[in-house]
Design an enzyme around this catalytic site. Structure first.
Site, PDB file in Angstrom:
ATOM      1  N   CYS A 191       8.633  14.974  -1.813  1.00 20.15           N
ATOM      2  CA  CYS A 191       9.220  14.350  -0.639  1.00 20.15           C
ATOM      3  C   CYS A 191      10.232  15.300  -0.010  1.00 20.15           C
ATOM      4  O   CYS A 191      11.032  15.938  -0.703  1.00 20.15           O
ATOM      5  CB  CYS A 191       9.893  13.027  -1.019  1.00 20.15           C
ATOM      6  SG  CYS A 191      10.661  12.203   0.393  1.00 20.15           S
ATOM      7  N   ASP A 239     -14.255  -6.790   7.020  1.00 15.10           N
ATOM      8  CA  ASP A 239     -13.812  -5.874   8.073  1.00 15.10           C
ATOM      9  C   ASP A 239     -14.477  -4.518   7.845  1.00 15.10           C
ATOM     10  O   ASP A 239     -14.243  -3.860   6.828  1.00 15.10           O
ATOM     11  CB  ASP A 239     -12.287  -5.747   8.001  1.00 15.10           C
ATOM     12  CG  ASP A 239     -11.713  -4.821   9.066  1.00 15.10           C
ATOM     13  OD1 ASP A 239     -12.501  -4.194   9.805  1.00 15.10           O
ATOM     14  OD2 ASP A 239     -10.482  -4.714   9.144  1.00 15.10           O
ATOM     15  N   CYS A 274      13.880  12.943  -0.235  1.00 16.93           N
ATOM     16  CA  CYS A 274      14.505  12.409  -1.446  1.00 16.93           C
ATOM     17  C   CYS A 274      14.005  13.205  -2.644  1.00 16.93           C
ATOM     18  O   CYS A 274      13.245  14.169  -2.496  1.00 16.93           O
ATOM     19  CB  CYS A 274      14.245  10.912  -1.608  1.00 16.93           C
ATOM     20  SG  CYS A 274      12.574  10.489  -2.167  1.00 16.93           S
ATOM     21  N   CYS A 322       6.268   9.246   1.577  1.00 17.58           N
ATOM     22  CA  CYS A 322       6.874   9.013   0.278  1.00 17.58           C
ATOM     23  C   CYS A 322       6.986   7.504   0.016  1.00 17.58           C
ATOM     24  O   CYS A 322       7.587   6.782   0.821  1.00 17.58           O
ATOM     25  CB  CYS A 322       8.257   9.655   0.224  1.00 17.58           C
ATOM     26  SG  CYS A 322       9.187   9.265  -1.265  1.00 17.58           S
TER      27      CYS A 322
END
EC number: 6.3.5.13
Length: 412
Positions: free
Chosen positions: A213, A336, A216, A197
């Site tokens: 979530c 990368d 929450c 979340c």
């Protein structure tokens, strides 16, 4: 549009001249240099060029260029539309695009995720389209939750209408401070960057495209536009179902079209009218272009991060059609290449695979571990020569893709 001040007029004119010279001398398409010249002469040129236009900003990790092209196609029903068609998505590119079509009443600009807050503040855009956030250019890009946080701050208190993908938790969090949001269920196939979340850090419970979530109150907003992937259609806020029948392939482009239809509706365009225009788009800045050379029918696909490769695999012709993979690691790509290990290349088993590009050995090692047989080619021309006549798909990341486009005369 309001007449530009004399200094801004001069800056825009010299910028257009620089862009034209760049194209004539073969140094590039002019989509950046013109803006750079203009901004040197008038640092506030972007604000002045954007003034009085009906402006749409489009931002995401993947699909910005295509969705921008689709929205442009739809809005051309209403009048001329300025746009950065070749993906120059930072302020210099925006200046160049707006200066090139200085009288167009509409503008649709693709915007790099990091630059979006700055461009919102500068242009005062009335509409912002947010589609997805995932890892990209990991050596120089911020963590994606930081990007979402910057979006939240940029949109808070603004009288901007946001079109946002409700199925991506990071996008939903980033858009949630906006005063006006149209939520679209556009789907989210790549979920590896959004299991937590963004509001509290707790785990997200996910089922299909729904999410919430566990710790929450943050959960998926209720969409008013829906993409029905299985039936290749979009459902509008009135429950009417609109078959897409796009020429652009794949589920990602169906999602892009759903975002474009929701955006077009803000401008009063009926889905039937917008769809007629969306269906005419068959390639975007070289993406999905098919070219023929020496008996080979070559289709070009762009994939620059794990989410993008997943979508590219989705539109490959079935085996035994061969595929050429090309990976570079220049500045625009990110240097990368560790993200290669996040891509599941096992889907390529059972077809001829050819590997080229500046970082072909990195990719070769990844394929070897995935037990995908392949052939190495030092140059893209060698890879084309090794492929037998017939169909072949090419998947390349950003600079490798541009090199291949140059090989074919920048086919679009």
């Amino acid at each position: 549009m309001t007449q530009l001040p004399l200094r801004a007029q001069l800056a825009a004119t010299l910028g257009r001249t620089a862009a034209t010279l760049s194209r004539m001398t073969g140094r590039g398409d002019g989509s950046v240099i013109g803006g750079r010249v203009g901004l040197v002469l008038e640092p506030d040129l972007l604000r002045k060029l954007a003034k009085d236009r009906k402006l749409v900003l489009v931002s995401a990790t993947n699909g910005k260029t295509t969705t921008t092209r689709l929205i442009v196609s739809a809005l051309q029903e209403l009048g001329d539309v300025a746009s950065n068609a070749f993906g120059a998505n930072m302020p210099a590119g925006h200046v160049s695009a707006l200066a090139q079509d200085k009288h167009a009443p509409y503008a649709v600009l693709e915007v790099d995720e990091k630059y979006l807050p700055e461009v919102i503040d500068t242009t005062g855009a009335g509409v912002v389209v947010l589609m997805n956030l995932s890892r990209d250019q990991m050596d120089r890009a911020a963590e994606i939750w930081l990007l979402a946080q910057k979006w939240r701050r940029a949109l808070a208190g603004k009288n901007t209408h946001v079109i946002a993908n409700a199925d991506d938790p990071l996008v939903a969090w980033g858009a949630s401070t906006a005063q006006h949001v149209t939520w679209v269920s556009g789907g989210q196939r790549w979920r590896e960057d959004s299991w937590c979340c963004p509001e509290c850090g707790g785990p997200l419970d996910r089922k299909d495209n729904d999410w919430a979530c566990r710790e929450c109150a943050f959960r998926r907003p209720q969409p008013t536009w829906w993409l029905d992937e299985q039936n290749d259609l979009v459902i509008d806020p009135y429950g009417q179902r609109w078959p897409l029948h796009l020429q652009l392939p794949g589920r990602a482009n169906a999602s892009n079209a759903a975002m474009a239809l929701a955006t077009a509706a803000l401008f009063g365009l009926a889905p039937s009218t917008a769809l007629d225009r969306l269906r005419q788009v068959k390639s975007v800045a070289g993406r999905y272009t098919t070219v023929e050379r020496d008996g080979r029918v070559i289709r070009l696909l762009l994939a620059k991060n794990p989410a993008g490769w997943l979508e590219a695999f989705d539109v490959l012709d079935p085996p035994p059609v061969p595929v050429i993979l090309s990976v570079n690691a220049q500045g625009p790509d990110g240097r990368d290449t560790s993200w290669l290990w996040d891509v599941d290349y096992r889907v390529l088993r059972g077809r001829p695979v050819y590997v080229t590009g500046e970082r072909r050995l990195d990719l070769a090692l990844r394929l070897d571990v995935a037990q995908v047989p392949f052939q190495l080619a030092e140059h893209i021309g060698d890879a084309f020569a090794a492929v037998p006549p017939g169909k072949v798909d090419v998947i390349a990341n950003y600079t490798a893709f541009q090199q291949i486009r140059a090989e074919f005369g920048r086919a679009v």
